[in-house]
Design a protein around this motif. Structure first.
Motif, PDB file in Angstrom:
ATOM      1  N   VAL A 157      -6.916  10.859 -17.673  1.00  0.00           N
ATOM      2  CA  VAL A 157      -7.954  11.320 -18.585  1.00  0.00           C
ATOM      3  C   VAL A 157      -7.395  12.451 -19.441  1.00  0.00           C
ATOM      4  O   VAL A 157      -6.419  13.110 -19.069  1.00  0.00           O
ATOM      5  CB  VAL A 157      -9.210  11.816 -17.836  1.00  0.00           C
ATOM      6  CG1 VAL A 157      -9.956  10.663 -17.190  1.00  0.00           C
ATOM      7  CG2 VAL A 157      -8.844  12.878 -16.806  1.00  0.00           C
ATOM      8  N   GLY A 158      -8.020  12.660 -20.583  1.00  0.00           N
ATOM      9  CA  GLY A 158      -7.616  13.745 -21.461  1.00  0.00           C
ATOM     10  C   GLY A 158      -8.764  14.121 -22.359  1.00  0.00           C
ATOM     11  O   GLY A 158      -9.800  13.454 -22.383  1.00  0.00           O
ATOM     12  N   TYR A 159      -8.599  15.205 -23.106  1.00  0.00           N
ATOM     13  CA  TYR A 159      -9.654  15.609 -24.036  1.00  0.00           C
ATOM     14  C   TYR A 159      -9.069  16.312 -25.243  1.00  0.00           C
ATOM     15  O   TYR A 159      -7.926  16.789 -25.225  1.00  0.00           O
ATOM     16  CB  TYR A 159     -10.677  16.511 -23.339  1.00  0.00           C
ATOM     17  CG  TYR A 159     -10.245  17.961 -23.170  1.00  0.00           C
ATOM     18  CD1 TYR A 159     -10.558  18.922 -24.129  1.00  0.00           C
ATOM     19  CD2 TYR A 159      -9.535  18.377 -22.037  1.00  0.00           C
ATOM     20  CE1 TYR A 159     -10.174  20.246 -23.980  1.00  0.00           C
ATOM     21  CE2 TYR A 159      -9.150  19.693 -21.875  1.00  0.00           C
ATOM     22  CZ  TYR A 159      -9.478  20.635 -22.848  1.00  0.00           C
ATOM     23  OH  TYR A 159      -9.095  21.944 -22.698  1.00  0.00           O
ATOM     24  N   VAL A 160      -9.865  16.373 -26.301  1.00  0.00           N
ATOM     25  CA  VAL A 160      -9.536  17.116 -27.512  1.00  0.00           C
ATOM     26  C   VAL A 160     -10.802  17.848 -27.936  1.00  0.00           C
ATOM     27  O   VAL A 160     -11.890  17.268 -27.925  1.00  0.00           O
ATOM     28  CB  VAL A 160      -9.064  16.189 -28.655  1.00  0.00           C
ATOM     29  CG1 VAL A 160      -8.825  16.990 -29.940  1.00  0.00           C
ATOM     30  CG2 VAL A 160      -7.794  15.451 -28.259  1.00  0.00           C
ATOM     31  N   LEU A 161     -10.675  19.106 -28.301  1.00  0.00           N
ATOM     32  CA  LEU A 161     -11.817  19.871 -28.781  1.00  0.00           C
ATOM     33  C   LEU A 161     -12.168  19.436 -30.205  1.00  0.00           C
ATOM     34  O   LEU A 161     -11.296  19.026 -30.972  1.00  0.00           O
ATOM     35  CB  LEU A 161     -11.476  21.365 -28.759  1.00  0.00           C
ATOM     36  CG  LEU A 161     -12.606  22.332 -29.109  1.00  0.00           C
ATOM     37  CD1 LEU A 161     -13.700  22.286 -28.052  1.00  0.00           C
ATOM     38  CD2 LEU A 161     -12.048  23.756 -29.237  1.00  0.00           C
ATOM     39  N   LEU A 162     -13.441  19.498 -30.548  1.00  0.00           N
ATOM     40  CA  LEU A 162     -13.899  19.124 -31.883  1.00  0.00           C
ATOM     41  C   LEU A 162     -13.063  19.796 -32.971  1.00  0.00           C
ATOM     42  O   LEU A 162     -12.832  20.999 -32.939  1.00  0.00           O
ATOM     43  CB  LEU A 162     -15.363  19.529 -32.054  1.00  0.00           C
ATOM     44  CG  LEU A 162     -15.980  19.302 -33.445  1.00  0.00           C
ATOM     45  CD1 LEU A 162     -16.079  17.820 -33.754  1.00  0.00           C
ATOM     46  CD2 LEU A 162     -17.353  19.966 -33.528  1.00  0.00           C
ATOM     47  N   ARG A 163     -12.601  18.991 -33.935  1.00  0.00           N
ATOM     48  CA  ARG A 163     -11.816  19.492 -35.071  1.00  0.00           C
ATOM     49  C   ARG A 163     -12.598  19.244 -36.353  1.00  0.00           C
ATOM     50  O   ARG A 163     -13.088  18.138 -36.581  1.00  0.00           O
ATOM     51  CB  ARG A 163     -10.470  18.779 -35.135  1.00  0.00           C
ATOM     52  CG  ARG A 163      -9.606  18.981 -33.895  1.00  0.00           C
ATOM     53  CD  ARG A 163      -8.424  18.022 -33.866  1.00  0.00           C
ATOM     54  NE  ARG A 163      -7.563  18.188 -35.010  1.00  0.00           N
ATOM     55  CZ  ARG A 163      -6.554  17.371 -35.329  1.00  0.00           C
ATOM     56  NH1 ARG A 163      -6.284  16.344 -34.546  1.00  0.00           N
ATOM     57  NH2 ARG A 163      -5.822  17.590 -36.386  1.00  0.00           N
ATOM     58  N   LEU A 164     -12.695  20.261 -37.208  1.00  0.00           N
ATOM     59  CA  LEU A 164     -13.460  20.147 -38.451  1.00  0.00           C
ATOM     60  C   LEU A 164     -12.617  20.541 -39.668  1.00  0.00           C
ATOM     61  O   LEU A 164     -12.936  21.489 -40.379  1.00  0.00           O
ATOM     62  CB  LEU A 164     -14.719  21.030 -38.387  1.00  0.00           C
ATOM     63  CG  LEU A 164     -15.740  20.730 -37.294  1.00  0.00           C
ATOM     64  CD1 LEU A 164     -16.893  21.726 -37.356  1.00  0.00           C
ATOM     65  CD2 LEU A 164     -16.266  19.304 -37.410  1.00  0.00           C
ATOM     66  N   PRO A 165     -11.539  19.814 -39.952  1.00  0.00           N
ATOM     67  CA  PRO A 165     -10.716  20.158 -41.117  1.00  0.00           C
ATOM     68  C   PRO A 165     -11.372  19.755 -42.435  1.00  0.00           C
ATOM     69  O   PRO A 165     -12.085  18.747 -42.510  1.00  0.00           O
ATOM     70  CB  PRO A 165      -9.438  19.346 -40.875  1.00  0.00           C
ATOM     71  CG  PRO A 165      -9.918  18.145 -40.113  1.00  0.00           C
ATOM     72  CD  PRO A 165     -11.014  18.654 -39.219  1.00  0.00           C
ATOM     73  N   LEU A 166     -11.147  20.547 -43.467  1.00  0.00           N
ATOM     74  CA  LEU A 166     -11.548  20.218 -44.843  1.00  0.00           C
ATOM     75  C   LEU A 166     -12.979  19.704 -44.936  1.00  0.00           C
ATOM     76  O   LEU A 166     -13.901  20.388 -44.513  1.00  0.00           O
ATOM     77  CB  LEU A 166     -10.538  19.221 -45.422  1.00  0.00           C
ATOM     78  CG  LEU A 166      -9.081  19.712 -45.448  1.00  0.00           C
ATOM     79  CD1 LEU A 166      -8.123  18.583 -45.798  1.00  0.00           C
ATOM     80  CD2 LEU A 166      -8.913  20.875 -46.398  1.00  0.00           C
ATOM     81  N   GLU A 167     -13.176  18.477 -45.480  1.00  0.00           N
ATOM     82  CA  GLU A 167     -14.520  17.967 -45.716  1.00  0.00           C
ATOM     83  C   GLU A 167     -15.292  17.599 -44.456  1.00  0.00           C
ATOM     84  O   GLU A 167     -16.500  17.353 -44.505  1.00  0.00           O
ATOM     85  CB  GLU A 167     -14.474  16.726 -46.625  1.00  0.00           C
ATOM     86  CG  GLU A 167     -14.022  16.979 -48.033  1.00  0.00           C
ATOM     87  CD  GLU A 167     -12.528  16.711 -48.229  1.00  0.00           C
ATOM     88  OE1 GLU A 167     -12.120  16.459 -49.373  1.00  0.00           O
ATOM     89  OE2 GLU A 167     -11.795  16.756 -47.221  1.00  0.00           O
TER      90      GLU A 167
END
Length: 385
Positions: free
Chosen positions: A286-296
């Motif tokens: 299992v793995g995870y990534v935190l929410l990313r909000l680049p540019l638009e």
């Protein structure tokens, strides 16, 4: 219809926001009528950042605001000269990837790949999920690139930018053809998807996995059907994704579950439940990534959050910014995937402790690179000697 510069657009929206917020607007960055975008993730369709003007629809008093048709999925053919994309990012585990499509019909509102549609002169909003580009010559290009003298074998990642098993794959079958080339060449591949359609290719993937050449990761962001329906409107339901994990595992294909992304204040409460469901379905990693909000992606996500979960708007953004040095997004390598600060540490520890309790991540699947055989098919340049 009026053309306004990007500099003037903000002032225009501020001065007229109350009156035009709910009008039928295309390309202005303001909200698009609900019935027109039915079944889509984004609620706005802002003009691409590289365009010199934005087109803003407004009522001039003559009731002449034209009624625009719903956003229907359109697919154009793209003819790239190469298909393998290279990267040198130090915080990701692969250096090459393939994207059979540009844009993604799944419509995940948080998708970090949305800004890439601006390169095509289109909106990262509704255009990204309704105006797609297919690469039908992907398999041919791949065969040619793998056959080049001096090609150095390393695992190819597919699904890192847009989903290779999005709904249009049922018709175009580009991913299936790519897998056929990889299998023939004994080339390792890692796949990430939110679609149960991946089970269609179990025949190929199981043969490759038996040689240590394939693994698949299913992205499961939430087990809440209602939340998934609004956040990822055209992706498979969470239950279907877990069923796909089970089917892959039973076929001998290493199946992983990615909680990507974790949205603080909205989905982080599900970490333990999702990992428990993943383990029950047969996942061993299992793995995870935190929410990313680049540019638009930032304004798109904020508009969606305000529309569907207005009571959580401030809380979610406050938590996110606490992990991004006070910003919506921090693109620094090593920080962009996990964030920093006490709340990011808490998420990481909860994830790690739950995975350890369930016996997950005890071993990592490593794909073999020593079986590779360069293609010798049609269109491949033959050796001179």
């Amino acid at each position: 219809m009026q053309d306004v510069s990007h500099a003037d657009r903000a002032a225009f929206a501020t001065a007229n926001g109350v009156e035009i917020a709910n009008q039928l607007i295309d390309g202005s960055g303001l909200r698009v009528d609900r019935m027109r975008r039915r079944g889509r993730g984004a609620g706005i369709n802002p003009t691409g950042r590289y365009e010199p003007f934005a087109r803003v629809a407004f009522d001039d008093g003559w009731n002449s605001l034209e009624e625009l048709p719903p956003f229907k999925t359109e697919v154009q053919v793209e003819a790239p000269k190469t298909i393998i994309t290279r990267n040198s990012s130090p915080d990701i585990s692969f250096d090459r990837s393939i994207n059979p499509y540009r844009g993604c019909e799944h419509g995940c509102v948080y998708c970090f790949a949305r800004p890439t549609h601006a390169y095509m002169g289109m909106s990262p909003g509704l255009d990204f999920e309704s105006k797609l580009f297919a690469k039908p010559n992907a398999a041919e290009l791949l065969e040619r690139e793998l056959s080049k003298p001096g090609y150095e074998v390393r695992s190819i990642a597919i699904g890192t930018n847009t989903d290779p098993y999005q709904p249009v794959e049922k018709t175009w079958r580009i991913m299936r053809e790519v897998l056929e080339v990889l299998e023939a060449a004994n080339h390792p591949v890692g796949i990430v998807t939110k679609s149960a359609l991946v089970t269609r290719d179990i025949d190929i993937l199981s043969r490759m996995a038996a040689k240590g050449l394939a693994k698949v990761a299913l992205s499961v962001t939430t087990l809440d059907r209602s939340l998934a329906r609004t956040m990822e409107p055209r992706a498979a339901t969470p239950a279907k994704r877990l069923e796909a994990v089970k089917a892959l595992s039973e076929a001998g294909i290493p199946a992983m579950v990615m909680m990507a992304p974790i949205i603080p204040g909205l989905t982080d409460s599900e970490i333990e439940r999702i990992l428990d469901s993943a383990q029950s379905a047969g996942a061993r990693e299992v793995g995870y990534v935190l929410l990313r909000l680049p540019l638009e992606v930032s304004p798109l996500f904020k508009e969606w959050l305000l529309r569907h979960y207005p009571n959580r708007y401030r809380h979610v953004l406050s938590l996110l910014r606490s992990m991004r040095d006070g910003k919506d997004y921090d693109a620094e390598w090593g920080k962009r995937m996990r964030g920093t600060g006490p709340y990011a540490f808490q998420i990481r520890r909860r994830f790690e402790m739950t995975a350890r309790r369930l016996g997950l991540n005890e071993a990592r699947t490593k794909l073999r690179c020593d079986l590779f055989t360069p293609p010798r098919g049609t269109g491949v340049q033959l050796a001179l000697l």
